[in-house]
Design a protein around this motif. Structure first.
Motif, PDB file in Angstrom:
ATOM      1  N   LEU A  39      31.924  45.466  36.168  1.00  0.00           N
ATOM      2  CA  LEU A  39      30.848  45.811  37.094  1.00  0.00           C
ATOM      3  C   LEU A  39      29.693  46.455  36.335  1.00  0.00           C
ATOM      4  CD1 LEU A  39      32.899  47.459  40.004  1.00  0.00           C
ATOM      5  CD2 LEU A  39      32.470  45.028  39.560  1.00  0.00           C
ATOM      6  N   PRO A  40      28.521  45.817  36.303  1.00  0.00           N
ATOM      7  CA  PRO A  40      27.362  46.439  35.638  1.00  0.00           C
ATOM      8  C   PRO A  40      26.947  47.750  36.286  1.00  0.00           C
ATOM      9  CG  PRO A  40      26.992  44.094  35.999  1.00  0.00           C
ATOM     10  CD  PRO A  40      28.220  44.463  36.767  1.00  0.00           C
ATOM     11  N   GLU A  41      27.296  47.920  37.567  1.00  0.00           N
ATOM     12  CA  GLU A  41      27.034  49.180  38.271  1.00  0.00           C
ATOM     13  C   GLU A  41      28.111  49.385  39.320  1.00  0.00           C
ATOM     14  OE1 GLU A  41      23.114  48.679  39.781  1.00  0.00           O
ATOM     15  OE2 GLU A  41      23.695  47.204  41.286  1.00  0.00           O
ATOM     16  N   ILE A  42      28.414  50.648  39.600  1.00  0.00           N
ATOM     17  CA  ILE A  42      29.504  50.954  40.523  1.00  0.00           C
ATOM     18  C   ILE A  42      29.178  50.499  41.938  1.00  0.00           C
ATOM     19  CG2 ILE A  42      28.687  53.282  41.092  1.00  0.00           C
ATOM     20  CD1 ILE A  42      32.355  52.055  40.628  1.00  0.00           C
ATOM     21  N   GLN A  43      27.893  50.321  42.263  1.00  0.00           N
ATOM     22  CA  GLN A  43      27.512  49.872  43.597  1.00  0.00           C
ATOM     23  C   GLN A  43      28.062  48.488  43.935  1.00  0.00           C
ATOM     24  OE1 GLN A  43      25.562  51.305  41.378  1.00  0.00           O
ATOM     25  NE2 GLN A  43      24.419  52.983  42.343  1.00  0.00           N
ATOM     26  N   ALA A  44      28.552  47.765  42.905  1.00  0.00           N
ATOM     27  CA  ALA A  44      29.129  46.439  43.134  1.00  0.00           C
ATOM     28  C   ALA A  44      30.565  46.503  43.641  1.00  0.00           C
ATOM     29  CB  ALA A  44      29.073  45.614  41.841  1.00  0.00           C
ATOM     30  N   LEU A  45      31.171  47.679  43.659  1.00  0.00           N
ATOM     31  CA  LEU A  45      32.576  47.778  44.064  1.00  0.00           C
ATOM     32  C   LEU A  45      32.832  47.297  45.488  1.00  0.00           C
ATOM     33  CD1 LEU A  45      35.500  48.603  43.632  1.00  0.00           C
ATOM     34  CD2 LEU A  45      34.854  50.956  44.205  1.00  0.00           C
ATOM     35  N   PRO A  46      32.050  47.690  46.503  1.00  0.00           N
ATOM     36  CA  PRO A  46      32.344  47.207  47.861  1.00  0.00           C
ATOM     37  C   PRO A  46      32.385  45.684  47.967  1.00  0.00           C
ATOM     38  CG  PRO A  46      30.810  49.047  47.962  1.00  0.00           C
ATOM     39  CD  PRO A  46      30.943  48.679  46.513  1.00  0.00           C
ATOM     40  N   ALA A  47      31.508  44.999  47.235  1.00  0.00           N
ATOM     41  CA  ALA A  47      31.512  43.530  47.275  1.00  0.00           C
ATOM     42  C   ALA A  47      32.810  42.974  46.697  1.00  0.00           C
ATOM     43  CB  ALA A  47      30.306  42.986  46.518  1.00  0.00           C
ATOM     44  N   VAL A  48      33.325  43.599  45.635  1.00  0.00           N
ATOM     45  CA  VAL A  48      34.603  43.166  45.056  1.00  0.00           C
ATOM     46  C   VAL A  48      35.709  43.289  46.098  1.00  0.00           C
ATOM     47  CG1 VAL A  48      36.385  43.699  43.342  1.00  0.00           C
ATOM     48  CG2 VAL A  48      33.968  43.709  42.679  1.00  0.00           C
TER      49      VAL A  48
END
Length: 250
Positions: A39-48
């Motif tokens: 993840l380039p940024e933690i904000q991508a976690l919900p999408a995962v």
């Protein structure tokens, strides 16, 4: 199919996928899969989490052990005290944060030191250093944190410049623990800027890095007679602790 995985950035250094693949094969565990989620940024976690509904557990590595906390519903009490997360249990109702780095490091260090309890220098102040600090406290080992940007309000944090200017600290705190990613593949030539001339047979150097098996600083310490250990045993211990958390019956 149950899915597990690792989040962090970058993940080129990670052994986790191969470790769990071998575990699944060796123990005859079927219908389980372990993947890497860079993840380039933690904000991508919900999408995962939305895109991978079969996920039931995640490991967390650099640089998200603290940044991930706001995305969790609650923390295990011991994890809350440490202030860093490296393991997430995913249930239909909530995301729960744990810290198995603590268990892995404390057990591994105790195995290595035996009855010795030398004072310690913790190199770095990131998420892994928090688990290390808690383990040292619980083992009654005094320590100083060494940071590139020390907090002047903290009596336990000093700079690398302080360490170079006061090499006697290596005698007062002969256990040196690297919690930074310096020396990790592919940047294997990197090493924390500590005074190498101060290393000798009285030092213990523990590097949380496990890829490569011998970091540049481990090699330099060993050349000067210091005892050295890498993070591979800690990796195995924390991974097994995570597996138990993910699969325990609530």
């Amino acid at each position: 199919m149950k899915k597990y995985g690792l989040i962090g950035f970058p993940l080129t250094h990670s052994f986790s996928k191969s470790y769990f693949a071998e575990k699944f094969r060796r123990e005859g565990i079927v219908d389980c899969q372990y993947e890497l989620y860079e993840l380039p940024e933690i904000q991508a976690l919900p999408a995962v989490l939305v895109n991978e509904p079969e996920l039931v557990g995640l490991n967390v590595t650099i640089p998200y052990k603290q940044e991930v906390i706001p995305y969790l519903d609650r923390l295990d009490p011991a994890c809350r005290e440490i202030g860093a997360v490296n393991c997430i249990k995913i249930t239909p109702l909530e995301l729960i944060g744990f810290n198995t780095d603590y268990f892995g490091f404390k057990t591994s260090l105790s195995n290595w030191l035996g009855i010795e309890r030398p004072g310690a220098l913790i190199l770095g102040t990131g998420g892994a250093s928090r688990a290390v600090a808690q383990a040292l406290k619980d083992l009654n080992i005094s320590f100083l944190r060494i940071s590139r940007s020390p907090n002047p309000d903290s009596g336990t944090t000093r700079s690398y410049e302080d360490l170079t200017a006061s090499p006697q600290l290596l005698q007062e705190y002969p256990l040196i623990i690297n919690t930074t990613p310096l020396g990790t593949y592919p940047n294997t030539a990197d090493l924390p800027p500590i005074p190498l001339a101060g290393l000798g047979p009285e030092q213990w150097y523990y590097d949380l890095v496990y890829n490569p098996e011998e970091t540049s600083l481990m090699r330099e310490a060993a050349r000067r007679g210091a005892k050295t250990k890498n993070g591979m045993e800690m990796l195995h211990l924390q991974a097994e602790a995570a597996w138990e958390i993910w699969n325990e019956v609530d």
